[in-house]
Design an enzyme around this catalytic site. Structure first.
Site, PDB file in Angstrom:
ATOM      1  N   ASP A 112       5.777  -3.039 -17.311  1.00  0.00           N
ATOM      2  CA  ASP A 112       6.516  -2.164 -16.398  1.00  0.00           C
ATOM      3  C   ASP A 112       6.732  -0.827 -17.106  1.00  0.00           C
ATOM      4  O   ASP A 112       5.831   0.012 -17.113  1.00  0.00           O
ATOM      5  CB  ASP A 112       7.828  -2.878 -16.040  1.00  0.00           C
ATOM      6  CG  ASP A 112       8.673  -2.130 -15.040  1.00  0.00           C
ATOM      7  OD1 ASP A 112       8.130  -1.536 -14.114  1.00  0.00           O
ATOM      8  OD2 ASP A 112       9.911  -2.145 -15.193  1.00  0.00           O
ATOM      9  N   LYS A 172       2.237  -2.299 -13.857  1.00  0.00           N
ATOM     10  CA  LYS A 172       2.830  -1.255 -13.006  1.00  0.00           C
ATOM     11  C   LYS A 172       2.711   0.067 -13.749  1.00  0.00           C
ATOM     12  O   LYS A 172       3.694   0.554 -14.322  1.00  0.00           O
ATOM     13  CB  LYS A 172       4.330  -1.548 -12.814  1.00  0.00           C
ATOM     14  CG  LYS A 172       4.688  -2.500 -11.714  1.00  0.00           C
ATOM     15  CD  LYS A 172       6.177  -2.351 -11.359  1.00  0.00           C
ATOM     16  CE  LYS A 172       6.996  -3.533 -11.737  1.00  0.00           C
ATOM     17  NZ  LYS A 172       8.432  -3.455 -11.463  1.00  0.00           N
ATOM     18  N   PHE A 212       9.654  -4.005  -7.097  1.00  0.00           N
ATOM     19  CA  PHE A 212      10.267  -5.071  -7.879  1.00  0.00           C
ATOM     20  C   PHE A 212       9.777  -6.399  -7.317  1.00  0.00           C
ATOM     21  O   PHE A 212       9.985  -6.701  -6.149  1.00  0.00           O
ATOM     22  CB  PHE A 212      11.796  -4.994  -7.851  1.00  0.00           C
ATOM     23  CG  PHE A 212      12.396  -5.905  -8.878  1.00  0.00           C
ATOM     24  CD1 PHE A 212      12.452  -5.540 -10.216  1.00  0.00           C
ATOM     25  CD2 PHE A 212      12.863  -7.159  -8.518  1.00  0.00           C
ATOM     26  CE1 PHE A 212      12.966  -6.402 -11.181  1.00  0.00           C
ATOM     27  CE2 PHE A 212      13.381  -8.029  -9.474  1.00  0.00           C
ATOM     28  CZ  PHE A 212      13.431  -7.646 -10.803  1.00  0.00           C
ATOM     29  N   VAL A 213       9.089  -7.166  -8.154  1.00  0.00           N
ATOM     30  CA  VAL A 213       8.481  -8.404  -7.677  1.00  0.00           C
ATOM     31  C   VAL A 213       9.097  -9.620  -8.366  1.00  0.00           C
ATOM     32  O   VAL A 213       9.643  -9.511  -9.473  1.00  0.00           O
ATOM     33  CB  VAL A 213       6.948  -8.406  -7.907  1.00  0.00           C
ATOM     34  CG1 VAL A 213       6.275  -7.354  -7.041  1.00  0.00           C
ATOM     35  CG2 VAL A 213       6.603  -8.187  -9.371  1.00  0.00           C
TER      36      VAL A 213
END
Ligand code: IMP
Length: 185
Positions: free
Chosen positions: A107, A135, A156-157
């Site tokens: 991220d 990401k 946001f997963v």
């Protein structure tokens, strides 16, 4: 009625898509290290990386050692920016090892760049990183994984090891969370 998926907006990657991609990554890793004279060590971050890694290692047709490391930087959906990584004593020296970090998601890149820095100090023969999700638009540290399962936008997963406030890790797919459930307990 389903109870595990309350708060889920839509599924990004199904169990079948994940299985397919992870088996390809396992084959790629097998080919990459098949002729290496070094021992293979796979290092995973608790807790998020555990589901991906446990699938991945079953698609790697090589002898390997697997270690789990604790790292944390998240509070809810935001990185705190401070990464805490605890490396156990048995990893004091990595001489003789090809090290592959296997992680759920890159991220901001802060966790993985800090982990790579710490591992390089222990002198592995080689160091690479495989992530299930990437990401790139969120980077706060210049970090590039060597292998990526899927690139995703700034969402946001949860699921497949990834959590929101310690929930959803057990979902067998990766999904986007509904905004109305974020910051609501
Ligand atoms: P980074 O240091 O910002 O790259 O983030 C590393 C950690 O943050 C990951 O290992 C995850 O545990 C967590 N994280 C980052 N993005 C997400 C997300 O979309 N869902 C759940 N956890 C995430």
């Amino acid at each position: 009625m389903n109870k595990a998926d309350v708060g889920i907006k839509n599924v990004l990657f199904s169990r079948e898509q994940l299985t397919q991609r992870i088996s390809e990554m396992g084959r790629e890793i097998t080919e990459l290290y098949a002729s290496s004279p070094n021992k293979l060590l796979i290092i995973t971050l608790l807790k998020g990386g555990v589901v991906f890694t446990s699938d991945l290692i079953r698609h790697i047709d090589l002898e390997c050692r697997v270690e789990f490391i604790k790292a944390s930087s998240y509070a809810g959906t935001e990185s705190t920016g401070t990464v805490n990584i605890y490396l156990p004593r048995e990893l004091d020296s990595l001489e003789g090892y090809d090290v592959l970090i296997s992680e759920d998601i890159a991220d901001t890149g802060l966790t993985l760049s800090e982990l790579e820095k710490k591992l390089l100090e222990r002198k592995p023969e080689s160091l690479r990183t495989a992530v299930l999700l990437n990401k790139p638009s969120r980077r706060r540290s210049p970090f590039n994984p060597d292998m990526v399962g899927f690139e995703i936008p700034d969402l946001f997963v949860v699921g497949f090891g990834l959590d929101y406030c310690e929930k959803y890790r057990n979902l067998p797919y990766i999904a986007e969370m509904s905004e109305e459930y974020i910051n609501k307990e």
